[in-house]
Design a protein around this motif. Structure first.
Motif, mmCIF file in Angstrom:
data_model
loop_
_atom_site.group_PDB
_atom_site.id
_atom_site.type_symbol
_atom_site.label_atom_id
_atom_site.label_comp_id
_atom_site.label_asym_id
_atom_site.label_seq_id
_atom_site.Cartn_x
_atom_site.Cartn_y
_atom_site.Cartn_z
ATOM 1 N N UNK A 168 0.854 -1.189 0.000
ATOM 2 C CA UNK A 168 0.000 0.000 0.000
ATOM 3 C C UNK A 168 0.891 1.240 0.000
ATOM 4 N N UNK A 169 0.275 2.391 -0.368
ATOM 5 C CA UNK A 169 1.005 3.665 -0.412
ATOM 6 C C UNK A 169 0.240 4.618 0.480
ATOM 7 N N UNK A 170 0.932 5.433 1.295
ATOM 8 C CA UNK A 170 0.208 6.389 2.135
ATOM 9 C C UNK A 170 -0.541 7.377 1.239
ATOM 10 N N UNK A 171 -1.658 7.931 1.762
ATOM 11 C CA UNK A 171 -2.515 8.809 0.965
ATOM 12 C C UNK A 171 -1.864 10.181 0.778
ATOM 13 N N UNK A 172 -2.051 10.751 -0.414
ATOM 14 C CA UNK A 172 -1.632 12.127 -0.663
ATOM 15 C C UNK A 172 -2.840 12.945 -1.046
ATOM 16 N N UNK A 173 -2.941 14.143 -0.533
ATOM 17 C CA UNK A 173 -4.086 14.987 -0.860
ATOM 18 C C UNK A 173 -3.996 16.299 -0.107
ATOM 19 N N UNK A 174 -5.148 16.938 0.063
ATOM 20 C CA UNK A 174 -5.189 18.225 0.765
ATOM 21 C C UNK A 174 -4.833 17.988 2.241
ATOM 22 N N UNK A 175 -3.862 18.713 2.794
ATOM 23 C CA UNK A 175 -3.508 18.503 4.198
ATOM 24 C C UNK A 175 -4.683 18.822 5.112
ATOM 25 N N UNK A 176 -4.770 18.085 6.226
ATOM 26 C CA UNK A 176 -5.850 18.329 7.184
ATOM 27 C C UNK A 176 -5.689 19.742 7.747
ATOM 28 N N UNK A 178 -5.991 22.255 5.854
ATOM 29 C CA UNK A 178 -5.572 23.064 4.709
ATOM 30 C C UNK A 178 -6.751 23.737 4.038
ATOM 31 N N UNK A 179 -6.456 24.614 3.117
ATOM 32 C CA UNK A 179 -7.475 25.415 2.465
ATOM 33 C C UNK A 179 -7.331 25.168 0.962
ATOM 34 N N UNK A 180 -8.411 24.685 0.315
ATOM 35 C CA UNK A 180 -8.354 24.347 -1.106
ATOM 36 C C UNK A 180 -7.706 25.441 -1.928
ATOM 37 N N UNK A 181 -8.076 26.684 -1.582
ATOM 38 C CA UNK A 181 -7.633 27.842 -2.339
ATOM 39 C C UNK A 181 -6.108 27.960 -2.386
ATOM 40 N N UNK A 182 -5.445 27.504 -1.324
ATOM 41 C CA UNK A 182 -4.002 27.710 -1.224
ATOM 42 C C UNK A 182 -3.187 26.440 -1.496
ATOM 43 N N UNK A 183 -3.906 25.343 -1.814
ATOM 44 C CA UNK A 183 -3.202 24.086 -2.074
ATOM 45 C C UNK A 183 -2.677 24.111 -3.506
ATOM 46 N N UNK A 184 -1.447 23.610 -3.734
ATOM 47 C CA UNK A 184 -0.898 23.635 -5.101
ATOM 48 C C UNK A 184 -1.660 22.663 -6.003
ATOM 49 N N UNK A 185 -1.572 22.894 -7.312
ATOM 50 C CA UNK A 185 -2.430 22.149 -8.235
ATOM 51 C C UNK A 185 -2.065 20.667 -8.285
ATOM 52 N N UNK A 186 -0.787 20.322 -8.098
ATOM 53 C CA UNK A 186 -0.391 18.909 -8.101
ATOM 54 C C UNK A 186 -1.080 18.149 -6.977
ATOM 55 N N UNK A 187 -1.096 18.769 -5.777
ATOM 56 C CA UNK A 187 -1.731 18.133 -4.629
ATOM 57 C C UNK A 187 -3.234 17.991 -4.856
#
Lengths: 199, 199
Positions: A168-176, A178-187
């Motif tokens: 398995x691979x640990x999950x990647x996404x918006x940090x807990x 975090x704010x969608x508006x400031x998250x980079x597009x790759x994430x």
């Protein structure tokens, strides 16, 4: 000429620390010599002891002065579960944040052929023989979500699958928090691709 | 438990450096142990040598391992001119920025009765006997423009004037390249009060 040789030598030696430039080195030197000689002596001893004494765990490759580190030696850890991380600091991050109870394997880097870092440098031959030993039944890939970290995860995953080990691979996404508006597009694109059913 | 005792001890010892918190100490530890053991050994030696060897110049009180520092020992410096500074770092700043050719006297602090720092702690008795010696004919006060630095400058100025020594204070005002709009009001009021005839 404003500083004596021993003072100048100390300022230059402090520059080997990451993030320490000439001004910080000067500030550190004066702080130590004017207010904290005890701290300076203690630091000198800790540096010498660690530089000479600390090697790597022969099982997981983390930094330790023992032949086998405390986690690998612990009878309370689940030996069939292995978390693959890039650095010793990552072990500490996982230990602090989660209740993970398995063992670790520290790559001390990531695959980067241009820098001359291949499977041998990451100890993947040792990992392969460990997989062959049959004790490991599941691995969690916790390399960093960079291009090299992903490539490394892929490489280790194929090694493991060839032995029938669950991967398995640990999950990647918006940090807990975090704010969608400031998250980079790759994430954000990772977070969309990796979305889960909401229950 | 994620780190072995020697590694943990090094992380804690690094915290004696100003501006180094737990995260930086961890980063420094891994950088040194994984990539720069030579630098760690060199730093250990420099720290031990400086902590044991560096004392103060018996004339100007700056940090040096010699009985008298290079500046006080130099035959090329003007011995009748004395610049009073708070710290050894200030000596280096003046040496780098100006062509000052006199000697220094380093207070190693400033008058601060609430912290128990009086004339004795600043070596003002030694300075007094130096003034009494008659060699010093002019002093430049370069203590910092803080409340304590001003009070210290006043105190030293009175000592010097009582001996007929010429006293000057370095100029305070808008920094060169600075912008009036962004200068704090204390500096600006200093700059107005200290204005000079424009030629």
């Amino acid at each position: 000429m404003a500083f004596s040789p021993l003072v100048r030598e100390l300022m230059e030696a402090l520059r080997c620390l990451p993030g320490v430039g000439p001004k910080s080195a000067q500030r550190m030197t004066f702080q130590l010599l004017q207010r904290d000689r005890g701290g300076a002596r203690r630091l000198a001893e800790a540096l010498a002891a660690a530089a000479d004494g600390v090697g790597e765990c022969r099982e997981c490759r983390t930094l330790t002065e023992e032949p086998v580190c405390a986690i690998c030696a612990s009878p309370r850890r689940e030996r069939s579960l292995l978390c693959i991380v890039e650095n010793p600091a990552d072990v500490s991050a996982v230990e602090e944040a989660t209740d993970y109870g398995g063992l670790y394997f520290v790559l001390k880097g990531r695959l980067s052929p241009l820098d001359g870092i291949g499977p041998a440098e990451l100890g993947l031959d040792a990992l392969e023989s460990r997989f062959a030993g049959g004790e490991v039944r599941e691995i969690i890939l916790a390399t960093n979500p960079t291009v090299e970290g992903e490539a490394t995860a892929q490489y280790v995953a194929e090694m493991a699958r060839a032995r029938g080990i669950v991967v398995s691979r640990i999950a990647h996404g918006v940090p807990v928090g975090g704010d969608l508006e400031y998250v980079d597009s790759g994430t954000l694109s990772h977070a969309f691709a990796g979305r889960r059913e909401y229950r």
